[in-house]
Design a protein around this motif. Structure first.
Motif, PDB file in Angstrom:
ATOM      1  N   SER A   7     -10.366 -44.662  30.568  1.00  0.00           N
ATOM      2  CA  SER A   7     -10.215 -45.058  29.165  1.00  0.00           C
ATOM      3  C   SER A   7     -11.569 -45.334  28.526  1.00  0.00           C
ATOM      4  CB  SER A   7      -9.312 -46.297  29.057  1.00  0.00           C
ATOM      5  OG  SER A   7      -9.890 -47.425  29.690  1.00  0.00           O
ATOM      6  N   GLN A   8     -12.548 -45.752  29.341  1.00  0.00           N
ATOM      7  CA  GLN A   8     -13.896 -45.954  28.820  1.00  0.00           C
ATOM      8  C   GLN A   8     -14.515 -44.644  28.346  1.00  0.00           C
ATOM      9  OE1 GLN A   8     -15.891 -47.970  32.102  1.00  0.00           O
ATOM     10  NE2 GLN A   8     -15.907 -49.883  30.965  1.00  0.00           N
ATOM     11  N   VAL A   9     -14.322 -43.587  29.116  1.00  0.00           N
ATOM     12  CA  VAL A   9     -14.898 -42.297  28.731  1.00  0.00           C
ATOM     13  C   VAL A   9     -14.073 -41.609  27.649  1.00  0.00           C
ATOM     14  CG1 VAL A   9     -15.988 -41.962  30.972  1.00  0.00           C
ATOM     15  CG2 VAL A   9     -13.714 -41.026  30.558  1.00  0.00           C
ATOM     16  N   GLY A  10     -12.961 -42.206  27.262  1.00  0.00           N
ATOM     17  CA  GLY A  10     -12.151 -41.655  26.178  1.00  0.00           C
ATOM     18  C   GLY A  10     -11.134 -40.636  26.613  1.00  0.00           C
ATOM     19  N   HIS A  11     -10.817 -40.598  27.896  1.00  0.00           N
ATOM     20  CA  HIS A  11      -9.825 -39.641  28.381  1.00  0.00           C
ATOM     21  C   HIS A  11      -8.429 -40.208  28.171  1.00  0.00           C
ATOM     22  CE1 HIS A  11      -8.053 -36.399  30.633  1.00  0.00           C
ATOM     23  NE2 HIS A  11      -7.538 -37.228  31.531  1.00  0.00           N
ATOM     24  N   GLU A  12      -7.719 -39.642  27.218  1.00  0.00           N
ATOM     25  CA  GLU A  12      -6.369 -40.100  26.897  1.00  0.00           C
ATOM     26  C   GLU A  12      -5.420 -38.918  26.997  1.00  0.00           C
ATOM     27  OE1 GLU A  12      -5.690 -43.103  26.681  1.00  0.00           O
ATOM     28  OE2 GLU A  12      -7.641 -44.035  26.312  1.00  0.00           O
ATOM     29  N   PRO A  13      -4.930 -38.623  28.205  1.00  0.00           N
ATOM     30  CA  PRO A  13      -4.061 -37.457  28.405  1.00  0.00           C
ATOM     31  C   PRO A  13      -2.660 -37.634  27.855  1.00  0.00           C
ATOM     32  CG  PRO A  13      -4.234 -38.711  30.436  1.00  0.00           C
ATOM     33  CD  PRO A  13      -5.183 -39.353  29.469  1.00  0.00           C
ATOM     34  N   LEU A  14      -2.289 -38.870  27.533  1.00  0.00           N
ATOM     35  CA  LEU A  14      -0.952 -39.142  27.013  1.00  0.00           C
ATOM     36  C   LEU A  14      -1.044 -39.538  25.545  1.00  0.00           C
ATOM     37  CD1 LEU A  14       0.367 -41.236  30.031  1.00  0.00           C
ATOM     38  CD2 LEU A  14       0.756 -38.801  29.590  1.00  0.00           C
ATOM     39  N   HIS A  39       0.838 -41.670  35.400  1.00  0.00           N
ATOM     40  CA  HIS A  39       0.351 -40.317  35.096  1.00  0.00           C
ATOM     41  C   HIS A  39      -0.627 -39.845  36.175  1.00  0.00           C
ATOM     42  CE1 HIS A  39      -1.375 -36.906  32.960  1.00  0.00           C
ATOM     43  NE2 HIS A  39      -2.567 -37.434  33.152  1.00  0.00           N
ATOM     44  N   ILE A  40      -1.514 -40.726  36.615  1.00  0.00           N
ATOM     45  CA  ILE A  40      -2.482 -40.351  37.653  1.00  0.00           C
ATOM     46  C   ILE A  40      -1.775 -39.986  38.946  1.00  0.00           C
ATOM     47  CG2 ILE A  40      -4.359 -41.235  39.102  1.00  0.00           C
ATOM     48  CD1 ILE A  40      -5.275 -42.892  36.715  1.00  0.00           C
TER      49      ILE A  40
END
Length: 274
Positions: A7-14, A39-40
């Protein structure tokens, strides 16, 4: 740990979901800790939750050992004696001495353990692009040394150290001044309050210094050949100051600070989705 860093790197797959805030207004919320973890597991299996754990444990072990070694080499008792008027209202001079000693131990331990911290961050962030560039501690050490040299092990070190130093001084000084001037000795629970002051100040100050942690972690993976450290996820930052300014302009300096109630900022809905 993995969910927070992603979430820090901005990865929001959902996609974000619609919810209501305390005022009853509709707002967008990003998936919380448990949804993200599920999800992971769906993508990587349960082992995926432990990406980067080995270098992280080694980093923590090195940090603990280093702090102990520095404490033995430079014991606080050997410093200039500082009078202590009583057990509670410690003199400001003593607080400064103790904080300086703690700062020295923290800085040295941070420098020693940071290379493994960098490896841990890169192992975790491979989840974004499904890479296998960093598959083990020793192979990662060789790859970083070959591609980036010695300095590659210390990317993101400066903001981490600055955050540590600011945290220690603010936390200790605030706790001292509150215990000395705000807590009345005549209050029956004064000693209890003083015992928790530093803990409460630690929580408050950690929120203020969080941007240093965020920037340091992002710099550890920026422009290292992994998808999450390259456009469109992030620019190739020239320095940690460049990274800070970019996040500040985007209103993202506290991105990833919460895992339960993550309100989506305006640009959040447009995050890349796998």
């Amino acid at each position: 740990l993995l969910m927070r860093f992603l979430s820090q790197v901005g990865h929001e797959p959902l996609p974000p979901t619609i919810g209501r805030n305390v005022l009853g207004r509709k707002v967008l919320y990003l998936p919380g800790f448990f949804t993200y973890a599920r999800h992971i597991v769906e993508v990587d299996g349960k082992r995926g939750l432990f990406r980067g754990l080995t270098p992280r444990l080694i980093s923590s072990t090195l940090s603990t050992i280093t702090r102990g070694s520095v404490k033995k080499a430079f014991p606080l008792e050997d410093m200039e004696h500082v009078s202590n008027k009583d057990d509670v209202k410690t003199s400001l001079r003593k607080v400064v001495k103790e904080t300086s000693h703690e700062m020295m131990m923290q800085c040295v331990s941070r420098v020693v353990s940071h290379p493994l911290h960098v490896i841990s961050m890169r192992c975790m962030v491979q989840f974004v692009g499904r890479e296998v560039k960093y598959s083990g501690v020793f192979s990662a050490i060789g790859r970083i040394f070959k591609e980036e040299g010695i300095l590659g092990f210390f990317v993101g070190l400066v903001p981490h150290i600055l955050g540590d130093v600011i945290f220690l001084w603010c936390c200790n000084l605030l706790a001292h001044f509150i215990n000395t001037y705000a807590v009345d000795d005549n209050f029956s629970q004064a000693s209890v309050i003083r015992s928790y002051t530093k803990f409460v100040m630690g929580i408050a100050v950690s929120m203020l210094t969080y941007p240093f942690l965020l920037v340091g972690d992002l710099m550890a993976v920026n422009n290292c050949g992994l998808r999450a450290g390259l456009p469109p996820y992030a620019p190739a930052f020239a320095s940690w100051i460049h990274c800070w300014r970019y996040l500040s302009a985007q209103g993202q300096l506290f991105r990833g600070s919460s895992l339960l109630f993550r309100r989506a900022p305006i640009p959040a809905a447009s995050f890349p989705i796998d």
